[in-house]
Design an enzyme around this catalytic site. Structure first.
Site, PDB file in Angstrom:
ATOM      1  N   SER A 107       3.088   3.813  -9.874  1.00 31.78           N
ATOM      2  CA  SER A 107       1.724   3.749  -9.362  1.00 31.78           C
ATOM      3  C   SER A 107       0.905   5.011  -9.562  1.00 31.78           C
ATOM      4  CB  SER A 107       1.733   3.392  -7.868  1.00 31.78           C
ATOM      5  OG  SER A 107       2.043   2.038  -7.695  1.00 31.78           O
ATOM      6  N   SER A 166      -0.696   1.318  -8.682  1.00 30.98           N
ATOM      7  CA  SER A 166      -1.699   0.986  -7.683  1.00 30.98           C
ATOM      8  C   SER A 166      -2.710   2.092  -7.417  1.00 30.98           C
ATOM      9  CB  SER A 166      -1.006   0.622  -6.364  1.00 30.98           C
ATOM     10  OG  SER A 166      -0.272   1.734  -5.864  1.00 30.98           O
ATOM     11  N   LYS A 173      -6.251   8.603  -2.377  1.00 30.70           N
ATOM     12  CA  LYS A 173      -5.980   7.171  -2.390  1.00 30.70           C
ATOM     13  C   LYS A 173      -6.065   6.619  -0.971  1.00 30.70           C
ATOM     14  CE  LYS A 173      -2.332   4.014  -4.097  1.00 30.70           C
ATOM     15  NZ  LYS A 173      -1.009   4.009  -4.759  1.00 30.70           N
TER      16      LYS A 173
END
Length: 541
Positions: free
Chosen positions: A225, A201, A122
């Site tokens: 997330s 996210s 990420k």
């Protein structure tokens, strides 16, 4: 000057080495290769880490060949074809890293189960020589050193393929944000229905794993997330106990709740990643609270008979009333019981009572933690006020789809010595943990709690924010306890996840239970990259 992805792949195929020292942004691949039907057979589709390792051990495969295959698939699916927008940047050194792991293998030196395995990270996790931007254009040229967990992954032999898109600033910019959107990476799309949201996210990490753009990926979570995008994109997401994995080198929201965790197509692969990622780090005091051994092999808990004799509590709630979710949950309960588990209904005594306190904690900790990170790593912007000002001065690119009210609210709070903050932090953790999850487990002597992770994906509507269906994971997030989402069923072609939650440091038991459930259901189905409208009737679990 940066190379296009086409040029990068050509050079890789000719010389087997990294094409340039500068990062290659996935956005530069737009239109670089002709669109190819996404359902063209991919020889490594759904391959797990153990299988890939077996092929490399036999000499039928090497890391360079595998890495090239994933690069070609990213080129064809991420910015051509269905345009998933899952990968925000490629590692220009990736083939050099893969070749180095192959050379070690030839010399008989193997670092572990991840040796030569390509992973994605990420884009709020530092990994040289790539940017670490949290999706913000303000940090597009910011290239810090490796985060602690990336150092551990590389020491374990993993090959860092690139970075994934995310909800900008890990979804802590606006209360009206669109999950999976960032100014730097655009809108990540759900691979099961391309006009639907991937949740966030850790959107790009989940989508990339589901679409077989990498063997596995790493996400981060403050509250949902990891497990929400895992559920909505049909993969496994493991949110560890806060302190099991170091946060040093990760752009923060909350030191009370933040953690990185694995995202994979199987519980076994998630366990392999967690084994490499977990460990004590002097730079992250939370890791000092880790009990027992600093290094633990979570793959040793992969027992398909682990449900026999287990006691599991099922949390019923509003999600069960959504179309298709109730029957899917009942089917999951039946599977658990058939495997020998005792399943009983339970409630969290304090359900939802932590929400106001959690919001205050996140505002205070985001302001303080972000300033520490930006200053420590010498970022182009050094505190929250500068980030807000930068966004305003670039409003045509940053603020067009939604604003930054959460950032502005965080900028207005005081310091961490505030009595308001100290009281909120104590209250949130107590209500979600000891008086919430722990109380429910203790009341009926349970091993774990289960619930639907969230609902199914919702349509992406520009300017309308998220049509979020609800969740079951917030208690574990606020308490700092582990949660693990595993594929459960599909409704109208869209995945649902089943969430396993436990007390602090209960990852070994959750892995056992989730693995045994997964082996009995095999509920994951690869995506088909459709854009059609919803079907009339839900499919059976």
């Amino acid at each position: 000057m940066r190379l296009t992805l086409t040029s990068m792949l050509m050079l890789m195929s000719l010389c087997g080495c990294a094409p340039a020292p500068a990062p290659v942004h996935a956005s530069e691949a737009r239109g670089a290769l002709p669109a190819t039907p996404p359902d063209v057979p991919f020889v490594y589709a759904e391959a797990d880490i153990a299988n890939l390792q077996a092929q490399m051990a036999s000499g039928a495969l090497d890391s360079v060949h595998l890495t090239r295959a994933y690069l070609e698939r990213i080129a064809r699916l991420d910015r051509a074809g269905p345009r998933l927008n899952a990968v925000i940047e490629l590692n220009p050194d990736v083939l050099k890293e893969a070749a180095a792991r192959d050379a070690e293998r030839q010399r008989g030196h193997l670092r572990g189960p991840l040796h030569g395995i390509p992973l994605l990270l990420k884009d709020n996790i530092g990994a040289r020589p790539m940017s670490n931007s949290a999706g913000s254009l303000a940090l597009a040229t910011f290239r810090p050193d490796d985060a602690f967990l990336v150092t551990r992954l590389r020491e374990a032999g993993a090959v860092i393929l690139g970075k994934t898109n995310l909800s900008e600033w890990a979804n802590f910019r606006s209360s009206q944000s669109i999950s999976g959107w960032s100014a730097r990476g655009g809108q990540t799309r759900n691979p099961y229905r391309l006009n639907h949201n991937p949740c966030g996210s850790s959107s790009g990490s989940a989508v990339a794993v589901s679409a077989n753009l990498a063997a596995a990926a790493v996400g981060t979570e403050t509250d949902g997330s990891i497990v929400c995008p895992a559920a909505i994109n049909g993969v496994v997401g493991l949110k560890p106990t806060v302190g099991l994995v170091s946060r040093e080198g990760i752009i923060p929201i909350s030191f009370s709740q933040d953690t990185a965790g694995p995202m994979a197509r199987s519980v076994a692969d998630a366990a392999a990643l967690l084994t490499a990622m977990a460990g004590r780090d002097a730079a992250d005091p939370a890791t000092a609270t880790m009990p027992g051994r600093a290094v633990y092999d979570y793959t040793s808990r992969l027992n398909a008979d682990s449900l026999r004799g287990a006691r599991i509590g099922v949390l019923y709630g509003p999600l069960d009333q959504r179309p298709g979710i109730g029957p899917a949950l009942q089917h999951a309960i039946a599977v658990l019981r058939e495997a020998g588990a005792v399943v009983v209904p339970v409630q969290l005594p304090t359900q939802g009572q932590w929400q106001d306190a959690e919001r205050l904690v996140l505002l205070y900790e985001f302001k303080a933690g972000l300033q520490r990170y930006l200053t420590t790593y010498k970022a182009p912007v050094r505190d929250l006020d500068q980030v807000i000002a930068w966004n305003r001065s670039h409003a045509d690119k940053e603020l067009l789809p939604f604003g930054q009210d959460l950032m502005e609210a965080a900028a207005a709070v005081g310091g961490l010595g505030s009595p308001e903050y100290i009281a909120a932090r104590t209250e949130a953790r107590r209500l979600a943990g000891p008086e919430g999850i722990d109380a429910a487990l203790r009341a009926q002597q349970l091993d774990a709690l289960i619930a639907p992770t969230t609902g199914t994906a919702w349509p992406i509507r520009a300017g309308a924010g998220d049509d979020f269906p609800g969740e079951s994971y917030s208690a574990a997030a606020v308490a700092g306890y582990p949660s693990l989402s595993v594929p459960m069923a599909h409704v109208n072609g869209l995945p649902l996840g089943l969430l396993f939650m436990g007390t602090a440091w209960s990852e070994p038991r959750l892995i056992e239970l989730a693995y045994a459930y997964e082996q009995r259901t095999q509920a994951r189905r690869p995506p088909r990259f459709k854009t059609d409208s919803l079907l009339a009737n839900p499919s059976p679990p």
